[in-house]
Scaffold this motif. Structure first.
Motif, PDB file in Angstrom:
ATOM      1  N   ASN A  60       0.833  -1.204   0.000  1.00 66.35           N
ATOM      2  CA  ASN A  60       0.000   0.000   0.000  1.00 66.35           C
ATOM      3  C   ASN A  60       0.865   1.250   0.000  1.00 66.35           C
ATOM      4  OD1 ASN A  60      -0.116   1.151   3.021  1.00 66.35           O
ATOM      5  ND2 ASN A  60       0.067  -1.071   3.071  1.00 66.35           N
ATOM      6  N   ALA A  61       0.201   2.366  -0.285  1.00 65.17           N
ATOM      7  CA  ALA A  61       0.921   3.630  -0.461  1.00 65.17           C
ATOM      8  C   ALA A  61       1.285   4.242   0.883  1.00 65.17           C
ATOM      9  CB  ALA A  61       0.046   4.610  -1.238  1.00 65.17           C
ATOM     10  N   ALA A  62       2.505   4.824   0.946  1.00 63.07           N
ATOM     11  CA  ALA A  62       2.931   5.529   2.155  1.00 63.07           C
ATOM     12  C   ALA A  62       2.642   7.022   2.059  1.00 63.07           C
ATOM     13  CB  ALA A  62       4.424   5.303   2.381  1.00 63.07           C
ATOM     14  N   MET A  63       2.219   7.491   0.879  1.00 64.97           N
ATOM     15  CA  MET A  63       1.995   8.923   0.659  1.00 64.97           C
ATOM     16  C   MET A  63       0.756   9.125  -0.209  1.00 64.97           C
ATOM     17  SD  MET A  63       4.423  10.739   2.020  1.00 64.97           S
ATOM     18  CE  MET A  63       5.936  10.329   2.878  1.00 64.97           C
ATOM     19  N   ASP A  64       0.195  10.308  -0.122  1.00 68.53           N
ATOM     20  CA  ASP A  64      -0.837  10.727  -1.082  1.00 68.53           C
ATOM     21  C   ASP A  64      -0.123  11.175  -2.355  1.00 68.53           C
ATOM     22  OD1 ASP A  64      -2.922  10.501   0.916  1.00 68.53           O
ATOM     23  OD2 ASP A  64      -2.170  12.383   1.757  1.00 68.53           O
ATOM     24  N   GLY A  65      -0.531  10.632  -3.528  1.00 65.36           N
ATOM     25  CA  GLY A  65       0.156  11.013  -4.769  1.00 65.36           C
ATOM     26  C   GLY A  65      -0.322  10.194  -5.947  1.00 65.36           C
ATOM     27  N   TYR A  66       0.631   9.643  -6.682  1.00 63.40           N
ATOM     28  CA  TYR A  66       0.305   8.899  -7.916  1.00 63.40           C
ATOM     29  C   TYR A  66       1.146   7.629  -7.919  1.00 63.40           C
ATOM     30  CZ  TYR A  66      -2.139  13.094  -9.174  1.00 63.40           C
ATOM     31  OH  TYR A  66      -3.017  14.145  -9.153  1.00 63.40           O
ATOM     32  N   ALA A  67       0.486   6.508  -8.284  1.00 66.97           N
ATOM     33  CA  ALA A  67       1.178   5.220  -8.342  1.00 66.97           C
ATOM     34  C   ALA A  67       1.449   4.872  -9.792  1.00 66.97           C
ATOM     35  CB  ALA A  67       0.307   4.136  -7.691  1.00 66.97           C
ATOM     36  N   PHE A  68       2.634   4.310 -10.067  1.00 65.99           N
ATOM     37  CA  PHE A  68       3.021   3.979 -11.436  1.00 65.99           C
ATOM     38  C   PHE A  68       4.042   2.853 -11.391  1.00 65.99           C
ATOM     39  CE2 PHE A  68       7.065   5.918 -10.697  1.00 65.99           C
ATOM     40  CZ  PHE A  68       6.803   6.927  -9.787  1.00 65.99           C
ATOM     41  N   VAL A  84      -5.501   7.248 -14.893  1.00 63.10           N
ATOM     42  CA  VAL A  84      -6.672   6.506 -15.385  1.00 63.10           C
ATOM     43  C   VAL A  84      -7.640   6.106 -14.267  1.00 63.10           C
ATOM     44  CG1 VAL A  84      -5.477   5.656 -17.443  1.00 63.10           C
ATOM     45  CG2 VAL A  84      -5.362   4.335 -15.298  1.00 63.10           C
ATOM     46  N   GLY A  85      -7.406   6.563 -13.047  1.00 62.78           N
ATOM     47  CA  GLY A  85      -8.357   6.196 -11.983  1.00 62.78           C
ATOM     48  C   GLY A  85      -7.775   6.529 -10.623  1.00 62.78           C
ATOM     49  N   THR A  86      -8.507   6.092  -9.588  1.00 55.90           N
ATOM     50  CA  THR A  86      -8.114   6.437  -8.209  1.00 55.90           C
ATOM     51  C   THR A  86      -8.112   5.183  -7.336  1.00 55.90           C
ATOM     52  OG1 THR A  86      -9.108   8.617  -8.469  1.00 55.90           O
ATOM     53  CG2 THR A  86      -8.706   7.878  -6.205  1.00 55.90           C
ATOM     54  N   ALA A  87      -7.087   5.086  -6.492  1.00 54.54           N
ATOM     55  CA  ALA A  87      -7.035   4.038  -5.452  1.00 54.54           C
ATOM     56  C   ALA A  87      -7.216   4.733  -4.107  1.00 54.54           C
ATOM     57  CB  ALA A  87      -5.686   3.316  -5.508  1.00 54.54           C
ATOM     58  N   TRP A  88      -8.330   4.437  -3.440  1.00 53.86           N
ATOM     59  CA  TRP A  88      -8.617   5.014  -2.125  1.00 53.86           C
ATOM     60  C   TRP A  88      -8.242   3.996  -1.042  1.00 53.86           C
ATOM     61  CZ3 TRP A  88     -10.888   9.898  -2.345  1.00 53.86           C
ATOM     62  CH2 TRP A  88     -11.497  10.254  -3.557  1.00 53.86           C
ATOM     63  N   ALA A  89      -7.951   4.518   0.166  1.00 54.82           N
ATOM     64  CA  ALA A  89      -7.786   3.594   1.299  1.00 54.82           C
ATOM     65  C   ALA A  89      -9.131   2.912   1.518  1.00 54.82           C
ATOM     66  CB  ALA A  89      -7.360   4.365   2.546  1.00 54.82           C
ATOM     67  N   GLY A  90      -9.163   1.595   1.433  1.00 51.72           N
ATOM     68  CA  GLY A  90     -10.417   0.856   1.608  1.00 51.72           C
ATOM     69  C   GLY A  90     -11.145   0.591   0.308  1.00 51.72           C
ATOM     70  N   ARG A  91     -10.750   1.245  -0.795  1.00 50.19           N
ATOM     71  CA  ARG A  91     -11.416   1.032  -2.096  1.00 50.19           C
ATOM     72  C   ARG A  91     -10.349   0.939  -3.185  1.00 50.19           C
ATOM     73  NH1 ARG A  91     -15.112   5.560  -3.540  1.00 50.19           N
ATOM     74  NH2 ARG A  91     -14.500   6.497  -1.579  1.00 50.19           N
ATOM     75  N   PRO A  92      -9.836  -0.254  -3.417  1.00 51.12           N
ATOM     76  CA  PRO A  92      -8.738  -0.393  -4.384  1.00 51.12           C
ATOM     77  C   PRO A  92      -9.178  -0.018  -5.800  1.00 51.12           C
ATOM     78  CG  PRO A  92      -8.947  -2.373  -3.022  1.00 51.12           C
ATOM     79  CD  PRO A  92     -10.143  -1.531  -2.734  1.00 51.12           C
ATOM     80  N   CYS A 102      -0.852   5.965 -14.869  1.00 49.83           N
ATOM     81  CA  CYS A 102      -0.715   6.014 -13.406  1.00 49.83           C
ATOM     82  C   CYS A 102      -2.114   6.103 -12.793  1.00 49.83           C
ATOM     83  CB  CYS A 102       0.137   7.206 -12.965  1.00 49.83           C
ATOM     84  SG  CYS A 102      -0.614   8.811 -13.328  1.00 49.83           S
ATOM     85  N   VAL A 103      -2.192   5.908 -11.461  1.00 47.91           N
ATOM     86  CA  VAL A 103      -3.468   6.144 -10.764  1.00 47.91           C
ATOM     87  C   VAL A 103      -3.229   7.133  -9.625  1.00 47.91           C
ATOM     88  CG1 VAL A 103      -4.549   3.904 -11.251  1.00 47.91           C
ATOM     89  CG2 VAL A 103      -3.205   4.189  -9.167  1.00 47.91           C
ATOM     90  N   ARG A 104      -4.246   7.938  -9.379  1.00 46.77           N
ATOM     91  CA  ARG A 104      -4.273   8.782  -8.177  1.00 46.77           C
ATOM     92  C   ARG A 104      -4.334   7.813  -7.007  1.00 46.77           C
ATOM     93  NH1 ARG A 104      -3.172  12.607  -5.346  1.00 46.77           N
ATOM     94  NH2 ARG A 104      -4.595  14.287  -4.711  1.00 46.77           N
ATOM     95  N   ILE A 105      -3.549   8.049  -5.960  1.00 49.74           N
ATOM     96  CA  ILE A 105      -3.550   7.111  -4.818  1.00 49.74           C
ATOM     97  C   ILE A 105      -3.416   7.882  -3.513  1.00 49.74           C
ATOM     98  CG2 ILE A 105      -1.033   6.646  -4.721  1.00 49.74           C
ATOM     99  CD1 ILE A 105      -1.914   3.599  -4.425  1.00 49.74           C
ATOM    100  N   PHE A 106      -4.018   7.332  -2.469  1.00 44.24           N
ATOM    101  CA  PHE A 106      -3.953   7.978  -1.156  1.00 44.24           C
ATOM    102  C   PHE A 106      -3.297   7.042  -0.145  1.00 44.24           C
ATOM    103  CE2 PHE A 106      -7.515   9.915  -3.447  1.00 44.24           C
ATOM    104  CZ  PHE A 106      -6.972  11.197  -3.560  1.00 44.24           C
TER     105      PHE A 106
END
Ligand SMILES: Nc1nc2c(c(=O)[nH]1)N[C@H]1C(S)=C(S)[C@@H](COP(=O)(O)OP(=O)(O)OC[C@H]3O[C@@H](n4cnc5c(N)ncnc54)[C@H](O)[C@@H]3O)O[C@H]1N2
Ligand code: MOO
Ligand SMILES: [Mg+2]
Length: 414
Positions: A60-68, A84-92, A102-106
């Motif tokens: 899982n992500a350690a920061m709010d940002g973008y995963a690639f 192309v989309g968002t990964a939320w904590a609790g909602r992959p 990349c995806v927006r990620i929190f």
């Protein structure tokens, strides 16, 4: 000449020898009970607990940002990726990342399988779906790997740990809902003495308030103990015997204060000798000399001296390690630190002394300690002011200001 007036012909037991005898005499209790985690704080874990899951369970992500994917970016040049989309904590993120995406990620959100890196949002420029990622010298960063905290099957908590808030956090993170703990130690304590009066009553001449009840009751306030306050017993051998034998039927440990010395109204040692066993009586400790330890009707017995400062000293140095031993906890010597003494300390050789001190730490980290005042074993105001013991060896003949001494801070828990 009667025995209790006999001169102390043989050397008294040292505190270290007394402790060794106590620890050797006490076998851990085996009974356990199961409690929910919310009731487990401060209890003693009975069995080791191993992780039934990885921690974290997933990448899982350690920061709010973008995963690639690290392969899509460069160490030397900025690259533009398509979001192309968002990964939320609790909602992959549910889709599939393609090359150049990349995806927006929190923070805390699962990193999609095709990605392996997260860039902080402060470091990118976003224009609609276009995300400009600066040169990435370290691909793989800002991703917490599955199991990097604790691996599936690894130890979470060793047995005979006293569960701390951090331990509860770790167990809860691994989904542990309840734990087996050592059942509480059943301790009954009594004050003894004809002079003792309960709070709320006026004092007649010769009477004092029963302060040990509150001092010792406070020292025993611990989730590992189930404590019964047996009240005040008179200096009467018949009443002492009846009350202590009655209490022994339901307790693991009996503790009394008072009546432990050699006076003609001091019956504790004789009672222990007649109705139980005396493992030792008297030690080279100040305050605390007439401590009696043994067994009575299947109970472990600590007969503490009546003087309040002796109650505190014997409890900390000997009773508490004994109680911990009964709970199966490994012996942990008290934390002691070297400090420069700023007071003149008087001491006669013979007994190891636990003088009440006030220690403080200077800005440079150095420790100094001053005497907390009069050191008589009845001087509760000195104990009230103190935040440590100054521990002086039996052979010590006093301390000059400027000498180094061992200091044992009071508020270090185990
Ligand atoms: N001839 C000797 N006399 C004493 C010796 C000795 O070696 N030879 N030892 C002294 C030392 S050291 C201590 S410590 C005390 C211990 O006395 P006891 O354990 O027999 O206790 P008592 O005599 O009952 O009381 C002593 C002292 O403490 C007060 N006290 C007792 N209970 C309470 C309570 N619940 N709350 C507040 N204060 C309490 C009591 O009134 C006495 O003043 O013996 C020395 N004597
Ligand atoms: O040992 Mo006693 O406690 O010195 O007064
Ligand atoms: Mg006495």
């Amino acid at each position: 000449m009667i025995d209790s007036c006999a001169y102390e012909a043989k050397p008294l037991l040292t505190v270290a020898e007394a402790l060794a005898r106590i620890l050797a005499a006490l076998a851990p209790i085996a009974d356990t009970e199961t409690v929910t985690l919310s009731a487990a704080l401060g209890r003693v874990l009975a069995h080791p607990v191993t992780a039934q899951t990885n921690l974290p369970p997933e990448r899982n992500a350690a920061m709010d940002g973008y995963a690639f994917a690290g392969a899509d970016v460069s160490a030397d040049a900025a690259v533009t990726l398509q979001c192309v989309g968002t990964a939320w904590a609790g909602r992959p993120f549910q889709g599939m990342l393609q090359a150049g995406q990349c995806v927006r990620i929190f923070t805390g959100a699962v990193v999609p399988p095709q990605a392996d890196s997260v860039v902080m949002q402060e470091q990118v420029r976003v224009d609609g779906a276009a995300v400009r990622v600066p040169p990435q010298p370290k691909p793989g960063q800002n991703v917490r790997q599955a199991g990097e905290d604790v691996r599936l099957g690894a130890s979470l908590c060793a047995d005979h740990t006293t569960l701390s808030p951090a331990d509860l956090g770790l167990l809860a993170a691994a989904g542990v809902a309840q734990v087996a703990v050592v059942r509480p130690l059943r301790i009954t304590f009594f004050s003894t003495g004809d002079e003792l009066v309960g709070l709320g009553q006026a004092l007649a001449s010769g009477q004092i308030y029963d302060s040990n009840r509150y001092l010792l009751g406070g020292l025993l306030a611990d989730p590992r103990y189930q404590v019964t306050d047996g009240g005040v017993l008179a200096d009467d051998p018949g009443q002492l015997e009846a009350a202590l034998l009655k209490a022994a039927a339901t307790a693991d440990v009996l503790i009394t204060t008072g009546g432990a010395s050699v006076g003609e109204a001091d019956y504790i040692r004789a009672l222990l000798a007649q109705r139980g066993q005396v493992a030792f009586w008297k030690l080279a400790m100040k305050p605390g000399k007439p401590l009696a330890f043994g067994t009575l009707a299947g109970c472990h017995f600590f007969g503490l001296p009546g003087n309040p400062l002796a109650v505190m000293a014997t409890f900390r140095q000997l009773v508490q390690p004994g109680l911990h031993c009964l709970l199966g906890l490994p012996y942990q010597p008290p934390l002691r630190l070297l400090a420069t003494c700023t007071s003149l300390l008087k001491k006669s050789p013979g007994r190891q002394e636990f003088q009440c001190g006030i220690f403080s730490q200077a800005a440079d980290g150095s420790l100094t300690v001053a005497s907390a005042g009069l050191q008589g074993s009845h001087v509760l105001s000195t104990l009230h002011k103190a935040n440590c013991y100054i521990v002086l060896p039996a052979t010590c003949q006093g301390v000059q200001p400027g000498e180094a001494v061992w200091v044992e801070p009071f508020n270090v828990h185990s």
